[in-house]
Design an enzyme around this catalytic site. Structure first.
Site, PDB file in Angstrom:
ATOM      1  N   ARG A   1       0.861  -1.189   0.000  1.00 23.76           N
ATOM      2  CA  ARG A   1       0.000   0.000   0.000  1.00 23.76           C
ATOM      3  C   ARG A   1       0.892   1.232   0.000  1.00 23.76           C
ATOM      4  O   ARG A   1       1.909   1.281   0.711  1.00 23.76           O
ATOM      5  CB  ARG A   1      -0.899   0.037   1.244  1.00 23.76           C
ATOM      6  CG  ARG A   1      -2.079  -0.911   1.204  1.00 23.76           C
ATOM      7  CD  ARG A   1      -3.174  -0.459   0.215  1.00 23.76           C
ATOM      8  NE  ARG A   1      -4.306  -1.363   0.192  1.00 23.76           N
ATOM      9  CZ  ARG A   1      -4.436  -2.432  -0.580  1.00 23.76           C
ATOM     10  NH1 ARG A   1      -3.482  -2.759  -1.424  1.00 23.76           N
ATOM     11  NH2 ARG A   1      -5.520  -3.184  -0.522  1.00 23.76           N
TER      12      ARG A   1
ATOM     13  N   HIS B   1      -0.898  -0.269  -9.660  1.00 18.58           N
ATOM     14  CA  HIS B   1      -1.617  -1.216  -8.791  1.00 18.58           C
ATOM     15  C   HIS B   1      -2.085  -2.434  -9.594  1.00 18.58           C
ATOM     16  O   HIS B   1      -3.276  -2.755  -9.640  1.00 18.58           O
ATOM     17  CB  HIS B   1      -2.805  -0.529  -8.106  1.00 18.58           C
ATOM     18  CG  HIS B   1      -3.121  -1.143  -6.775  1.00 18.58           C
ATOM     19  ND1 HIS B   1      -3.343  -0.398  -5.641  1.00 18.58           N
ATOM     20  CD2 HIS B   1      -3.229  -2.437  -6.396  1.00 18.58           C
ATOM     21  CE1 HIS B   1      -3.591  -1.209  -4.630  1.00 18.58           C
ATOM     22  NE2 HIS B   1      -3.527  -2.454  -5.070  1.00 18.58           N
TER      23      HIS B   1
ATOM     24  N   GLU C   1      -2.706   7.472  -4.831  1.00 20.30           N
ATOM     25  CA  GLU C   1      -2.916   6.894  -6.168  1.00 20.30           C
ATOM     26  C   GLU C   1      -4.346   7.050  -6.674  1.00 20.30           C
ATOM     27  O   GLU C   1      -4.588   7.002  -7.882  1.00 20.30           O
ATOM     28  CB  GLU C   1      -2.529   5.408  -6.161  1.00 20.30           C
ATOM     29  CG  GLU C   1      -3.453   4.538  -5.307  1.00 20.30           C
ATOM     30  CD  GLU C   1      -3.013   3.073  -5.261  1.00 20.30           C
ATOM     31  OE1 GLU C   1      -1.808   2.810  -5.160  1.00 20.30           O
ATOM     32  OE2 GLU C   1      -3.895   2.198  -5.320  1.00 20.30           O
TER      33      GLU C   1
HETATM   34  P1  NAD Z   1      -1.628 -10.803   5.297  1.00 17.63           P
HETATM   35  O1  NAD Z   1      -2.679 -10.227   6.180  1.00 17.63           O
HETATM   36  O2  NAD Z   1      -1.649 -12.257   4.973  1.00 17.63           O
HETATM   37  O3  NAD Z   1      -0.171 -10.471   5.905  1.00 17.63           O
HETATM   38  C1  NAD Z   1       0.204  -9.240   6.426  1.00 17.63           C
HETATM   39  C2  NAD Z   1       1.317  -9.504   7.419  1.00 17.63           C
HETATM   40  O4  NAD Z   1       1.844  -8.234   7.840  1.00 17.63           O
HETATM   41  C3  NAD Z   1       0.866 -10.242   8.684  1.00 17.63           C
HETATM   42  O5  NAD Z   1       1.665 -11.393   8.885  1.00 17.63           O
HETATM   43  C4  NAD Z   1       1.066  -9.220   9.794  1.00 17.63           C
HETATM   44  O6  NAD Z   1       1.428  -9.812  11.029  1.00 17.63           O
HETATM   45  C5  NAD Z   1       2.194  -8.389   9.205  1.00 17.63           C
HETATM   46  N1  NAD Z   1       2.379  -7.103   9.872  1.00 17.63           N
HETATM   47  C6  NAD Z   1       1.464  -6.338  10.528  1.00 17.63           C
HETATM   48  N2  NAD Z   1       2.066  -5.259  11.043  1.00 17.63           N
HETATM   49  C7  NAD Z   1       3.382  -5.334  10.722  1.00 17.63           C
HETATM   50  C8  NAD Z   1       4.508  -4.526  10.979  1.00 17.63           C
HETATM   51  N3  NAD Z   1       4.426  -3.401  11.705  1.00 17.63           N
HETATM   52  N4  NAD Z   1       5.705  -4.916  10.497  1.00 17.63           N
HETATM   53  C9  NAD Z   1       5.822  -6.055   9.780  1.00 17.63           C
HETATM   54  N5  NAD Z   1       4.781  -6.873   9.505  1.00 17.63           N
HETATM   55  C10 NAD Z   1       3.587  -6.518   9.968  1.00 17.63           C
HETATM   56  O7  NAD Z   1      -1.670  -9.927   3.969  1.00 17.63           O
HETATM   57  P2  NAD Z   1      -1.210 -10.361   2.495  1.00 17.63           P
HETATM   58  O8  NAD Z   1      -2.337 -11.068   1.817  1.00 17.63           O
HETATM   59  O9  NAD Z   1       0.119 -10.981   2.542  1.00 17.63           O
HETATM   60  O10 NAD Z   1      -1.120  -8.919   1.803  1.00 17.63           O
HETATM   61  C11 NAD Z   1      -0.151  -7.962   2.196  1.00 17.63           C
HETATM   62  C12 NAD Z   1      -0.558  -6.614   1.653  1.00 17.63           C
HETATM   63  O11 NAD Z   1      -0.436  -6.647   0.226  1.00 17.63           O
HETATM   64  C13 NAD Z   1      -2.050  -6.286   1.873  1.00 17.63           C
HETATM   65  O12 NAD Z   1      -2.230  -5.647   3.103  1.00 17.63           O
HETATM   66  C14 NAD Z   1      -2.373  -5.369   0.740  1.00 17.63           C
HETATM   67  O13 NAD Z   1      -2.189  -4.046   1.196  1.00 17.63           O
HETATM   68  C15 NAD Z   1      -1.301  -5.675  -0.313  1.00 17.63           C
HETATM   69  N6  NAD Z   1      -1.850  -6.201  -1.578  1.00 17.63           N
HETATM   70  C16 NAD Z   1      -1.507  -5.550  -2.725  1.00 17.63           C
HETATM   71  C17 NAD Z   1      -1.973  -6.020  -3.940  1.00 17.63           C
HETATM   72  C18 NAD Z   1      -1.597  -5.349  -5.249  1.00 17.63           C
HETATM   73  O14 NAD Z   1      -2.219  -5.622  -6.273  1.00 17.63           O
HETATM   74  N7  NAD Z   1      -0.589  -4.505  -5.273  1.00 17.63           N
HETATM   75  C19 NAD Z   1      -2.817  -7.142  -3.972  1.00 17.63           C
HETATM   76  C20 NAD Z   1      -3.148  -7.776  -2.766  1.00 17.63           C
HETATM   77  C21 NAD Z   1      -2.655  -7.295  -1.563  1.00 17.63           C
END
Ligand code: NAD
Length: 333
Positions: A236, A297, A265
């Site tokens: 994000r 994105h 964005e």
């Molecule tokens: P997820 O919920 O499976 O994993 C997120 C992880 O981040 C968790 O393990 C959590 O403990 C950890 N976390 C929380 N706070 C933290 C911190 N301060 N420091 C380090 N780690 C921390 O999520 P995911 O499915 O792996 O997705 C990750 C991110 O990817 C989503 O939040 C979303 O914003 C982004 N995403 C982007 C796209 C894209 O098209 N660009 C698509 C899907 C998801």
């Protein structure tokens, strides 16, 4: 069940229509993003379906509630754009698609890393213009480099696995909630974020955007990184303080950046803005760097992901309507 789908492109419509096999849902596809001006378009609908850049704050939720909306189906994993407390107060159910294809985002992330490190984007343009010089295209091997993964949820773990098992990189990770899968996938946890910042040649962001992670990459954290670090953000935009990043690009402390997301964005992404002057000077400055590679994105955009998003969204809507809940409900913590 009538559902107003905001911010739709043709690929959303195609996948949602294909998933709606039994015709349970009657979709109204709306191109505009949801915000206070467009919320009225949800009149006469039981629910809405939104994506990452729709604005669903308390004011919008109050409008939706007054129009009779009872369900919000996010066709994405992140829910930072929805005021969950406001929704709960007004008895509006909110559901998301927790994992539609973490592989899609992880594979894109590694591709972006390779692009930035080996300069594919510059080579592509150069060769098309008949310039076959290699000057300026020098990269480095990912093999043996230390790659820091911030956030080891579904996407961070898979990204780390590709790099550890495929490239033989030294993958280190930071997450306040470590995953039991990390070791098997070849990731080694560090106990402090600072250690990851100090040791990594490349840093990739995979934590969600929350109050605690907003601007996790800022002047202070960049100062702790190695000079010449490469940053990748497919998570994000709000995780990075863009002003701080620009300062670090200007001094060369950050060597190169790959971004699929940007903190503001929503004014540009998912639309053809090619005939528009970019009014956001920070965004324009970011785009002007030769060593910044940006996509709009796009990391999620695979056939498999779209099919999973549509199938889960249909199931969420069906279950919320029939049972008053669903497996992918999100609630204020
Ligand atoms: P997820 O919920 O499976 O994993 C997120 C992880 O981040 C968790 O393990 C959590 O403990 C950890 N976390 C929380 N706070 C933290 C911190 N301060 N420091 C380090 N780690 C921390 O999520 P995911 O499915 O792996 O997705 C990750 C991110 O990817 C989503 O939040 C979303 O914003 C982004 N995403 C982007 C796209 C894209 O098209 N660009 C698509 C899907 C998801």
């Amino acid at each position: 069940m009538k559902i107003a789908v905001f911010g739709t492109r043709k690929y959303d419509q195609d996948s949602l229509k294909a998933a709606n096999r039994d015709g349970f849902v009657q979709f109204t596809f709306i191109e505009a993003l949801l915000d206070q001006r467009t919320a009225i378009l949800a009149a006469d609908h039981e629910g809405i379906c939104i994506f990452v850049n729709d604005i669903c704050n308390a004011a919008v939720i109050e409008q939706l509630s007054a129009l009779g909306v009872r369900f919000i189906a996010l066709r994405c994993a992140g829910f930072n754009n929805v005021d969950l407390e406001a929704a709960a107060k007004l008895d509006i159910l909110v559901a998301r698609v927790p994992a539609y294809s973490p592989e899609a985002v992880a594979e894109f992330t590694v591709g972006m890393m390779m692009t930035v490190v080996r300069k594919y984007h510059k080579a592509y343009n150069r060769v098309r213009e008949g310039n076959f010089l290699l000057d300026g295209l020098l990269g480095f091997n990912l093999h043996g480099k230390t790659i820091g993964i911030i956030g080891t949820g579904k996407i961070g773990l898979l990204t780390g696995r590709i790099l550890a098992k495929g490239f033989n990189s030294n993958v280190i990770a930071y997450d306040p909630y470590p995953s039991p899968l990390a070791e098997e996938y070849g990731l080694k946890y560090v106990s402090e974020l600072d250690e990851l910042l100090k040791k990594s040649d490349v840093i990739s962001l995979h934590c969600p955007l929350m109050d605690s992670t907003k601007y996790i990459i800022n002047d202070d954290s960049i100062a702790k990184m190695k000079k010449g670090v490469v940053l990748i953000n497919t998570s994000r935009g709000g995780l990075i303080d863009t002003y701080a990043l620009i300062r670090a690009l200007k001094t060369g402390h950050v060597l190169a950046v790959g971004l699929d997301v940007y903190e503001r964005e929503s004014s540009y992404f998912f639309a053809d803005s090619s005939a528009k002057v970019i009014a956001d000077d920070t965004f324009a400055r970011l785009l002007s760097f030769y060593n910044v590679f940006m996509t709009g994105h796009q990391a999620f955009l695979t056939e498999e992901a779209l099919t999973n998003i549509a199938d889960t969204t249909l199931k969420n809507l069906h279950d919320m309507k029939e049972t008053g809940t669903c497996a992918c409900i999100v609630k204020a913590s």
